[in-house]
Design a protein around this motif. Structure first.
Motif, short mmCIF file in Angstrom:
data_model
loop_
_atom_site.label_atom_id
_atom_site.label_comp_id
_atom_site.label_asym_id
_atom_site.label_seq_id
_atom_site.Cartn_x
_atom_site.Cartn_y
_atom_site.Cartn_z
N THR A 282 0.86 -1.18 0.00
CA THR A 282 0.00 0.00 0.00
C THR A 282 0.89 1.23 0.00
N VAL A 284 1.84 5.05 0.62
CA VAL A 284 1.46 6.13 1.53
C VAL A 284 1.95 7.44 0.94
N ARG A 318 -0.16 10.45 8.40
CA ARG A 318 -0.59 9.77 7.18
C ARG A 318 -0.17 8.31 7.19
N ILE A 319 1.01 8.04 7.72
CA ILE A 319 1.43 6.65 7.86
C ILE A 319 0.53 5.94 8.86
N SER A 322 -2.74 4.59 7.68
CA SER A 322 -2.70 3.46 6.75
C SER A 322 -2.32 2.15 7.43
N VAL A 409 6.75 -0.59 7.04
CA VAL A 409 6.67 0.61 6.20
C VAL A 409 8.03 0.77 5.53
N LEU A 439 3.70 -1.47 3.52
CA LEU A 439 3.42 -0.12 3.02
C LEU A 439 4.67 0.44 2.38
N ALA A 441 6.50 4.08 1.33
CA ALA A 441 6.54 5.55 1.41
C ALA A 441 7.73 6.04 0.60
N HIS A 612 0.81 5.53 -4.38
CA HIS A 612 -0.07 4.47 -3.89
C HIS A 612 0.18 3.19 -4.68
#
Length: 842
Positions: A282, A284, A318-319, A322, A409, A439, A441, A612
């Motif tokens: 995903t 972020v 924001r992290i 998610s 992440v 995730l 980023a 994204h």
């Protein structure tokens, strides 16, 4: 926990160097102060690696490289060392100092030390050449597997000690102290090599060496003093802890034999394991501040620090949004990119109740042994993904597999967001086999000023701007939608309706190259809109709930809504509101342009893919007519991997999609008006003289129509009915999920039949459904309206518009839509009279 309890707990934990110590006789000996041995063992574990010069590896527990640690602890250790350096130098000298960190291991540590000084610019060495940046020097690291270090400051005066503020006296910054930061100070060879190389080019009178641990042997202690005397400069050393490593005879050979015997035993992430990865990552959207470097590769100044600090909480939030229900989270940095993920991780600790840890990937190959007395319990092996100058090779992530993280992440710079990262054997796939949620980023790779944004053929195209948001662009609240468009509000784009129609139908212009004059509704029509909204708001709310629940059930719990501007945008906003109201979800929502015959905005897709996971993107539209946009989107996405071309719509009377709120053709009030019900945004524009190859498509914001704007009123009125339709939505969603919803394309067949029956012979001039018919009457030159016999309130606004434009309404039987609008097939300006009313075709 009290200090005494903490010590007792530590005493009951196996030291992560005992496995090596027992087999090789290696010992860590403290500096002789009370608890010196214990302090050293708290900081360091031991591991083995295949290295011809040194088999053992000191593994730091507070560096955040090989061993996941609380980011606040990692940052705090470096920051505290920086404070000690400031005390050593004094405030005046600290203000003139420059901090230099070592790649890759100490890039984050050095940056934290610079933050501790508070006023010092920072630079770290790098092993990534950057085309166009002049080298300010380099040096060798004697015991490392990758030895060459480059110094690539954006400001060529940085290392010369002339890096003060622009209005400062340059002489006051001459001979500035240089602070060198590494994770350990063992033989001292690396630091001496660095100082010697830099002193020849940028001589100065003072150096400070900073390390987590000073592990020099007694024989090495005198070398630093001798070296300082040799170059005529003062050299100080600041370390968190100190001691020595005792190495018995033959330890190198014994260590290599152990490595050979145990290689492969601790490696995780085999092909079989990777193929069991649960789901793609995903993305972020960090919204990293423009102009702030991703790290210190080209220099990081106090001004950069001042710009970064205030936005860290928002990026961490924001992290956190998610993470879902993750309780144990790893922020995983990338080789030299240590500082950005470290600061994000430390900020994240304040935004979640989850346990947060931080570490980074590395070039360094280390043996993994799954034993509590060994520092490297597991390793993931994956291909390099930043197109390194020294060619492809393996990279590693340690102590991640088997560590119980239910979310990881991954934080990389944009240069490293390559196909190799997303490959079946890449880092993301490796992680997916060992955690529930991956995730991604992306921090934009910093490009020094004066260089083109495409500094090498391998890098991405120029960075696209962030989405436009209200109130600067549109009357929607900034969190309701981000417009992936460029603002053309100051450009004259409107043309008379009949002139546009002639140009479009003659092939002289495309409909997206100009805009129709915005329709200004009469008082009677505005009253009709309000009555229609009151009548249909609950029906719209029910369809919104049904399509949203269907999307959440079939496309994952955290989809990224991407509405097709502009008809889809009010629907996207309502779907986002439903998800938040019913489930507490804060879904990302963007609006993009798609143009019939030209496709979807490719740059908008590129932006979405960079921020994204494309698999999470759900395209949203208001309704289907004959399905032209559905087909357009499917064709446009052929060249973009990962996106799902299926559209979710509020109403699908044409039977063109499988994700919808209803297949009834009813009045959706947002179709009654133009910009004044769509955030005051125009139709999208695509014209070569306005939209370049690296630009988003354009649109206008009609600020001057604010007094007649009903965009918020429409949304609020529909949302007020959410609670009353919940039961109906649940029942309809359950029924739809179990039903055969395959597209029938019934509408397309009807359009083809009507086109032939009425002698039009062009399906593009047949606009089926209430929404499309309304558009014909508002924006095109209408010929006639076909109305389903017996249609009631859904057509009141159609009849009023038709009367105003002098267009006949013909009632017909066996129409699969409530109505169909026919565009005038005679495309000369004679298609309308001088009064703008339609002329009957002969």
């Amino acid at each position: 926990m009290s200090e005494r309890a903490a010590r007792k707990e530590t005493a009951n934990v196996v030291w992560s160097g005992s496995w090596v110590a027992e087999r090789l006789g290696v010992e860590l000996v403290g500096n002789g102060k009370p608890d010196g041995d214990r302090e050293l063992r708290d900081l360091l574990g031991l591991a083995l690696r295949r290295n011809p010069k040194r088999a053992h590896l000191l593994v730091s527990n507070v560096l955040g490289k090989h061993v996941p640690q609380k980011p606040s602890v990692v940052y705090g250790v470096g920051f505290e060392l920086g404070r000690r350096v400031r005390e050593l130098l004094g405030d005046a000298e600290a203000r003139r100092a420059v901090v230099l960190g070592y790649a890759e291991t100490a890039t984050g540590l050095g940056h934290a030390v610079a933050d501790g000084l508070g006023v010092a610019p920072y630079l770290h060495s790098t092993r990534r050449p950057v085309e166009g940046v002049e080298r300010a020097g380099g040096f060798e690291e004697s015991h490392s597997h990758a030895t060459s270090h480059l110094l690539l400051p954006e400001d060529p005066n940085l290392l010369a000690g002339e890096c003060g503020p622009a209005d400062a006296d340059t002489d006051a910054y001459a001979d500035a102290p240089l602070v060198l930061v590494d994770d350990e100070f063992s033989t001292g060879n690396t630091v001496l090599n660095t100082i010697r190389a830099l002193h020849e080019r940028y001589p100065r009178s003072r150096y400070v060496v900073v390390a987590l641990v000073d592990m020099r042997s007694p024989a090495d202690h005198g070398r630093l003093t001798e070296f300082a005397a040799e170059i005529g400069a003062r050299v100080d050393l600041v370390a968190r802890s100190s001691g020595t490593v005792t190495l018995p005879e033959g330890v190198l050979e014994k260590g290599q034999a152990l490595v050979t015997a145990h290689e492969g035993a601790g490696s995780a992430g085999s092909r079989a394991a990777v193929e069991q990865g649960r789901r793609p990552c995903t993305r972020v959207d960090l919204q990293w501040p423009v102009g702030v470097p991703d790290g210190g590769r080209h220099g990081f100044t106090p001004a950069h620090r001042a710009a970064l600090e205030p936005v860290l909480p928002a990026m961490a939030a924001r992290i956190a949004a998610s993470l879902g229900g993750a309780r144990r989270v790893l922020i995983l940095g990338f080789e030299e990119l240590m500082y950005a993920p470290l600061r994000l991780g430390a900020a994240l600790e304040d935004h979640t109740d989850a346990e947060v840890r931080y570490s980074t990937t590395t070039r360094s190959p280390v043996l993994a042994v799954d034993d509590p007395g060994y520092a490297i319990r597991s390793r993931l092996v994956f291909p390099a993904h930043d197109n390194p100058a020294d060619g492809p090779g393996d990279r590693y992530a340690y102590n991640v597999a088997g560590a119980g993280f239910d979310a990881v992440v991954v934080t990389v710079d944009s240069t490293a967001d390559t196909p190799e990262l997303h490959a079946p054997d890449g880092l993301l796939a490796q992680l997916a086999a060992h955690t529930d949620h991956v995730l991604l980023a992306i921090v934009p790779s910093y490009v020094p000023s004066g260089l083109p944004s495409y500094v090498s053929e391998r890098q991405e195209p120029p960075m696209l701007p962030e989405p436009l948001r209200g109130p600067a662009f549109s009357s929607y609240a900034p969190d309701e939608v981000g417009w992936l468009l460029q603002d053309l509000s100051d450009t004259e784009l409107e043309a008379p309706t009949e002139e546009r129609e002639e140009a479009i139908q003659s092939g002289g212009a495309h409909y997206a190259e100009s805009l129709p004059v915005e329709y200004q509704p009469s008082a009677q029509y505005q009253s009709l809109f309000k009555a229609a909204l009151d009548l249909s708001a609950a029906r719209v709310a029910r369809a919104v709930g049904t399509v949203t629940e269907t999307v959440l059930a079939e496309r994952g719990a955290r989809p990224v809504l991407v509405s097709l501007a502009r008809a889809g945008t009010p629907v996207g906003v309502l779907m986002r509101r439903w998800a938040r109201h019913r489930h507490g979800l804060d879904l990302p929502h963007y609006a993009v342009s798609i143009v019939r015959g030209r496709g979807i905005d490719a740059n908008a897709l590129r932006w979405l893919a960079a921020h994204h996971d494309p698999a999470d993107v759900v395209f949203v539209d208001g309704w289907t007519g004959k399905g032209a946009i559905t087909r357009e989107l499917s064709a446009a996405l052929d060249g973009f991997g990962g996106f799902n071309s299926e559209i979710a719509v509020l109403a699908d009377p044409g039977g063109c999609v499988r994700t919808y709120g209803t297949r009834e053709d009813f009045l959706i009030p947002s179709a009654c008006l133009n910009s004044t019900v769509s955030g005051l945004i125009s139709r999208t524009v695509l014209r070569s003289d306005l939209v370049g190859p690296d630009d988003f498509h354009g649109a206008k914001f009609y600020r001057e129509l604010a007094d007649t704007d009903v965009s918020g009123h429409f949304l609020d009125t529909v949302a007020d009915h959410f609670d009353e339709v919940v039961d109906a939505v649940d029942a309809e969603t359950k029924e739809l999920l179990a039903a055969d919803r395959a597209p029938t394309w019934e509408g397309w067949a009807a359009v083809e039949r009507i086109s032939e029956e009425y002698g039009i012979h062009d399906v593009n001039l047949v606009k089926p459904g209430v929404g499309e018919t309304t558009r014909v009457l508002l924006r095109r030159v209408p010929w006639k309206i076909l109305a389903k016999r017996g249609a009631g309130a859904d057509l009141e606004h159609i009849r009023l518009l038709a009367e105003q434009r002098g267009v006949p309404v013909e009632e017909v039987d066996e129409l699969p839509y409530t109505c169909v609008g026919l565009i005038h097939p005679k495309y000369t300006r004679g298609a309308t009279g001088a009064d703008g009313r339609a002329v009957e075709s002969k």
